[in-house]
Design a protein around this motif. Sequence first.
Motif, PDB file in Angstrom:
ATOM      1  N   UNK A 186       0.830  -1.211   0.000  1.00 24.04           N
ATOM      2  CA  UNK A 186       0.000   0.000   0.000  1.00 24.04           C
ATOM      3  C   UNK A 186       0.868   1.267   0.000  1.00 24.04           C
ATOM      4  N   UNK A 187       1.865   1.293   0.894  1.00 24.43           N
ATOM      5  CA  UNK A 187       2.716   2.497   0.957  1.00 24.43           C
ATOM      6  C   UNK A 187       3.565   2.627  -0.314  1.00 24.43           C
ATOM      7  N   UNK A 188       3.940   1.483  -0.879  1.00 28.27           N
ATOM      8  CA  UNK A 188       4.713   1.526  -2.136  1.00 28.27           C
ATOM      9  C   UNK A 188       3.879   2.180  -3.243  1.00 28.27           C
ATOM     10  N   UNK A 189       2.624   1.745  -3.348  1.00 28.38           N
ATOM     11  CA  UNK A 189       1.738   2.302  -4.387  1.00 28.38           C
ATOM     12  C   UNK A 189       1.520   3.805  -4.151  1.00 28.38           C
ATOM     13  N   UNK A 190       1.278   4.174  -2.899  1.00 27.99           N
ATOM     14  CA  UNK A 190       1.052   5.597  -2.583  1.00 27.99           C
ATOM     15  C   UNK A 190       2.289   6.416  -2.958  1.00 27.99           C
ATOM     16  N   UNK A 191       3.459   5.891  -2.602  1.00 31.23           N
ATOM     17  CA  UNK A 191       4.686   6.633  -2.889  1.00 31.23           C
ATOM     18  C   UNK A 191       4.939   6.774  -4.388  1.00 31.23           C
ATOM     19  N   UNK A 192       4.645   5.705  -5.132  1.00 25.82           N
ATOM     20  CA  UNK A 192       4.840   5.784  -6.590  1.00 25.82           C
ATOM     21  C   UNK A 192       3.845   6.784  -7.192  1.00 25.82           C
ATOM     22  N   UNK A 193       2.605   6.726  -6.734  1.00 19.87           N
ATOM     23  CA  UNK A 193       1.598   7.678  -7.236  1.00 19.87           C
ATOM     24  C   UNK A 193       2.014   9.116  -6.913  1.00 19.87           C
ATOM     25  N   UNK A 194       2.517   9.309  -5.692  1.00 16.78           N
ATOM     26  CA  UNK A 194       2.965  10.646  -5.293  1.00 16.78           C
ATOM     27  C   UNK A 194       4.130  11.098  -6.180  1.00 16.78           C
ATOM     28  N   UNK A 195       5.026  10.148  -6.446  1.00 13.42           N
ATOM     29  CA  UNK A 195       6.160  10.442  -7.318  1.00 13.42           C
ATOM     30  C   UNK A 195       5.723  10.813  -8.720  1.00 13.42           C
ATOM     31  N   UNK A 196       4.578  10.274  -9.145  1.00 14.24           N
ATOM     32  CA  UNK A 196       4.056  10.584 -10.490  1.00 14.24           C
ATOM     33  C   UNK A 196       3.148  11.826 -10.456  1.00 14.24           C
ATOM     34  N   UNK A 197       3.208  12.551  -9.354  1.00 13.69           N
ATOM     35  CA  UNK A 197       2.444  13.804  -9.165  1.00 13.69           C
ATOM     36  C   UNK A 197       0.934  13.608  -9.124  1.00 13.69           C
ATOM     37  N   UNK A 198       0.498  12.411  -8.756  1.00 10.88           N
ATOM     38  CA  UNK A 198      -0.941  12.191  -8.562  1.00 10.88           C
ATOM     39  C   UNK A 198      -1.303  12.791  -7.203  1.00 10.88           C
ATOM     40  N   UNK A 199      -2.388  13.559  -7.154  1.00 11.27           N
ATOM     41  CA  UNK A 199      -2.751  14.199  -5.890  1.00 11.27           C
ATOM     42  C   UNK A 199      -3.376  13.170  -4.933  1.00 11.27           C
ATOM     43  N   UNK A 200      -2.693  12.937  -3.829  1.00 11.17           N
ATOM     44  CA  UNK A 200      -3.197  11.985  -2.830  1.00 11.17           C
ATOM     45  C   UNK A 200      -3.945  12.794  -1.761  1.00 11.17           C
ATOM     46  N   UNK A 201      -5.206  12.459  -1.488  1.00  7.49           N
ATOM     47  CA  UNK A 201      -5.919  13.224  -0.455  1.00  7.49           C
ATOM     48  C   UNK A 201      -5.269  13.043   0.914  1.00  7.49           C
ATOM     49  N   UNK A 202      -5.103  14.165   1.619  1.00  4.21           N
ATOM     50  CA  UNK A 202      -4.446  14.102   2.925  1.00  4.21           C
ATOM     51  C   UNK A 202      -5.432  13.645   3.998  1.00  4.21           C
ATOM     52  N   UNK A 203      -5.030  12.692   4.844  1.00  7.85           N
ATOM     53  CA  UNK A 203      -5.920  12.284   5.946  1.00  7.85           C
ATOM     54  C   UNK A 203      -6.101  13.386   6.987  1.00  7.85           C
ATOM     55  N   UNK A 204      -5.238  14.403   6.928  1.00  9.19           N
ATOM     56  CA  UNK A 204      -5.344  15.502   7.912  1.00  9.19           C
ATOM     57  C   UNK A 204      -6.627  16.307   7.695  1.00  9.19           C
ATOM     58  N   UNK A 205      -7.074  16.379   6.442  1.00  4.63           N
ATOM     59  CA  UNK A 205      -8.246  17.210   6.132  1.00  4.63           C
ATOM     60  C   UNK A 205      -9.533  16.730   6.808  1.00  4.63           C
TER      61      UNK A 205
END
Lengths: 76, 355
Positions: A44-63
Amino acid sequence: MKLRYILICSFLYLAILIFDIIPLMKKKRDNKKSLLIYMPVFLFTLVINILYGLSVKIPSPAEPVKDIVIWILGIK
Amino acid sequence: MQKNLISTKQAIYILIMFILGNSVMYTGSKAKQDTWLAVLIALVLFTPMMMVYARIVSLYPGKSLYAIVIDVFGKFFGKAIIFLYVLYAISLGSLLMRNFSEFIHVVAMSETPKIVPLVFLFTLSVWMIKSGVETLGRWVRVALPVVFVSLLVTLLLSIKSLDFSNLKPVAGTEFNILMESAFTIFSFPFAETVLFTTLFGSVKAKSNPYKIYIYSIVICTLFFLAAGLRNAVIGSSLGMFYFASYAAVSVISLGEFFTRIEVLIGLAFLLDLFVKLCVCMFAASMGISKIVNIKNYKELAIPVGLIMMTLAIILFANILEMYDWLDIYKYFALPFQVILPLIILAGAEIKIRLK
């Protein structure tokens, strides 16, 4: 920038796979529970990191947390 | 095999570094020149909670908070409470990691991707968790003197530049703002020490939790007071800086040859933050291992670290959002710092009396 980020992440995850996950899998004592938590988190974290690296906007859990706190307390 | 435990002295050292943590950099609040007053009010607010934390662990010597809640509330409710604390430890840990990467990015390596310092921090902290609490105990005995010397040097050298007129008007801040600042300091860092109770399973059973808490809090409060006064060297512009202490110390120089002393504050910040992050990772790994009944919590160090690192990256778009979060954080953390410990203490007292 994108490539650099993904490259750094790939090295990190590869190192984790080689130096931690494979030795953990080889262990004979009960390690199923550890792997049951480890593998989904790893992937899961690998996928999130790759998506982030590809500039995909990941919704922040802080919001949502911020919205809930504001809603409960009624603060501005 | 004998379980390796940490001594009272080591526990005090860890707790001091935990409290100083990232707060060492932010000793400037909305109360501005009255920050020292806000620190004192926060200490007054925190004292009863400190007694609550110490009482909980003193009722069950040699047991961690997690073992206590399972004993008091049973497996189901106990694990639900542990789960909440795991979430809190992970959220605090990811905030610390983000803090670290922003600090490196803002003051030192603005061209380096933020992931790079995070990877190094992740690797070191995972290594520490896998080595165990006793290694952290031994490590802080080396690190704390370095932190103290760094902070003491900056404090002594700042005496020359101090302008006490910056502290006036004393108590001139509006009461609401003063109390809000005190509440912020109460929540961040004082009441965060609730996470340290999860490590009491690794502290020698003969240790006195009151002594550990009181010594650490008194030492840290003295430091925060001194830092609040030191930061007065930059006067009312204190609120303009992301890293107030770093900015305050940067104006200090001894003649023309001894300058850039802020490096010392940076060093203290990094060492303290590392210890605080390790405590959060210990708390999260031990909590998950309790929930799913894994004997060796060290096997969970990497998954916990990966969650924290990934959250640190995606939590905030920029440093401004991170600072905005601090306004929400004190309310978000309140249930973990005040409400749950009070419930746990009430349950523990009833359980002990019924035995």
